[in-house]
Write an enzyme that holds these catalytic residues in place. Structure first.
Site, PDB file in Angstrom:
ATOM      1  N   LYS A  55      26.046 -28.200 -20.592  1.00 56.42           N
ATOM      2  CA  LYS A  55      26.942 -27.176 -21.143  1.00 56.42           C
ATOM      3  C   LYS A  55      28.402 -27.474 -20.769  1.00 56.42           C
ATOM      4  O   LYS A  55      29.322 -27.288 -21.572  1.00 56.42           O
ATOM      5  CB  LYS A  55      26.520 -25.791 -20.621  1.00 56.42           C
ATOM      6  CG  LYS A  55      25.174 -25.329 -21.197  1.00 56.42           C
ATOM      7  CD  LYS A  55      24.601 -24.116 -20.477  1.00 56.42           C
ATOM      8  CE  LYS A  55      23.191 -23.809 -20.989  1.00 56.42           C
ATOM      9  NZ  LYS A  55      22.538 -22.686 -20.317  1.00 56.42           N
ATOM     10  N   GLN A  99      22.709 -18.758 -15.153  1.00 59.14           N
ATOM     11  CA  GLN A  99      21.610 -19.645 -15.529  1.00 59.14           C
ATOM     12  C   GLN A  99      20.289 -19.106 -14.979  1.00 59.14           C
ATOM     13  O   GLN A  99      20.200 -18.732 -13.807  1.00 59.14           O
ATOM     14  CB  GLN A  99      21.877 -21.069 -15.000  1.00 59.14           C
ATOM     15  CG  GLN A  99      20.873 -22.109 -15.440  1.00 59.14           C
ATOM     16  CD  GLN A  99      20.895 -22.389 -16.945  1.00 59.14           C
ATOM     17  OE1 GLN A  99      21.893 -22.194 -17.621  1.00 59.14           O
ATOM     18  NE2 GLN A  99      19.768 -22.820 -17.479  1.00 59.14           N
ATOM     19  N   ASP A 122      25.434 -15.305 -23.506  1.00 56.89           N
ATOM     20  CA  ASP A 122      24.001 -15.576 -23.691  1.00 56.89           C
ATOM     21  C   ASP A 122      23.353 -14.531 -24.606  1.00 56.89           C
ATOM     22  O   ASP A 122      22.244 -14.731 -25.094  1.00 56.89           O
ATOM     23  CB  ASP A 122      23.271 -15.523 -22.335  1.00 56.89           C
ATOM     24  CG  ASP A 122      22.966 -16.903 -21.773  1.00 56.89           C
ATOM     25  OD1 ASP A 122      22.831 -17.844 -22.575  1.00 56.89           O
ATOM     26  OD2 ASP A 122      22.846 -17.023 -20.545  1.00 56.89           O
TER      27      ASP A 122
END
Ligand code: GUN
Length: 291
Positions: A55, A99, A122
């Site tokens: 990312k 994460q 997200d």
């Protein structure tokens, strides 16, 4: 017969990255900020390390700033909540992710709820999930968004098609089924969602014009489960030991299904790369305030 198409995540993600890079440039010309994505990473899970590294590399390629905040696996929940509060307040961070998975002593739900929905790139916060279900502007979770962008890149229409989604996870199957049934440019499909309690799964999969496999079982979709000419999207990322090496295996038996399908995405090199584009797109939208 129409020629077979490989739905190549490498090709599609490269094209989308260029589109995003150009939008960053034109945003800067209009005095908008350079997008800044932060990632909060707990512990030393090799898969999580690799995902986050990917990312960050993507951010560099499209001209975003990025910040990685690392915490040891025994970090206390309070400390994470404080870091999230600080990210919520930082004017220079447009979006961030925590994460997953988190260590078991951390309450994942409490962490995700603490994220400012306007920075939740997200799309996991209940406010954003609710906005998605209501067809309001939102952050669509990165994997379903990546699938939509892959279909768009290859000009695969969904309107009027029968889409069968296999798997009902909160981050892929469920949002995928909602998005594709909605009345918008990437939806308007007739959607069937099948899952672990569905009887005679193949009766449904054989009806699919577009089949989306997101069940987390290696090579679950075999050639006899696919209608000739169907489009097959493989969302599975199953890590298996093969001949002593760790390998990624999809939910689709690629070698046999490709003989039946008109188009199919490979694993690796398919949806996984597009998930990363979904995150970049959400971060761009967070920066340009177009959630
Ligand atoms: N772990 C595996 N996939 C994801 C993802 O899309 N977002 C976050 N935050 N964690 C993940």
């Amino acid at each position: 017969m129409t020629p077979f198409v490989l739905l190549d995540g490498k090709e599609a993600s490269k094209a989308w990255k260029e589109t995003i890079r150009l939008q960053v440039v034109s945003g800067l010309e209009k005095n908008k900020h350079r997008p800044h994505l932060a990632a909060l990473l707990v512990g030393d899970n090799p898969a999580s390390n690799a995902y986050v590294a990917g990312k960050i590399k993507d951010c560099e390629e499209v001209g975003f700033k990025s910040t990685l905040l690392r915490f040891p696996s025994d970090v206390q929940q309070e400390e994470l909540l404080e870091a999230i509060d600080a990210l919520n307040r930082r004017k220079d961070v447009n979006g961030y992710i925590v994460q997953l998975p988190l260590p078991l002593h951390i309450d994942q739900k409490a962490i995700l709820l603490a994220i400012d929905p306007k920075k939740d790139v997200d799309g996991f916060h209940p406010e954003n999930v609710g906005r998605m279900a209501l067809n309001l502007t939102t952050f669509i979770p990165a994997t379903p968004l990546g699938v939509l962008l892959l279909l768009k890149h290859y000009s695969i229409q969904t309107e009027g098609k029968h889409v069968v989604v296999v798997g009902r996870s909160q981050i892929v199957g469920s949002p995928m089924s909602i998005l594709l049934s909605q009345n918008n440019s990437f939806g308007n499909a007739t959607v069937t969602l099948v899952h672990s309690k569905t009887k005679n799964v193949s009766d449904f999969t054989r009806m699919a014009d577009i089949l989306i496999a997101a069940i987390g079982k290696p090579k679950f979709i075999t050639a006899d489960m696919v209608k000739p000419g169907a489009v097959v999207i493989d969302v599975g990322i199953n890590r298996l030991e093969v001949d002593g090496k760790s390998r990624l295996i999809g939910d689709v038996d690629f070698d046999n299904v490709k003989e039946v399908a008109s188009a199919i995405s490979p694993v690796p090199g398919g949806v996984g790369l597009m998930t990363r584009i979904g995150l970049l797109m959400n971060t761009l939208n967070a920066t340009h305030e177009t959630r």
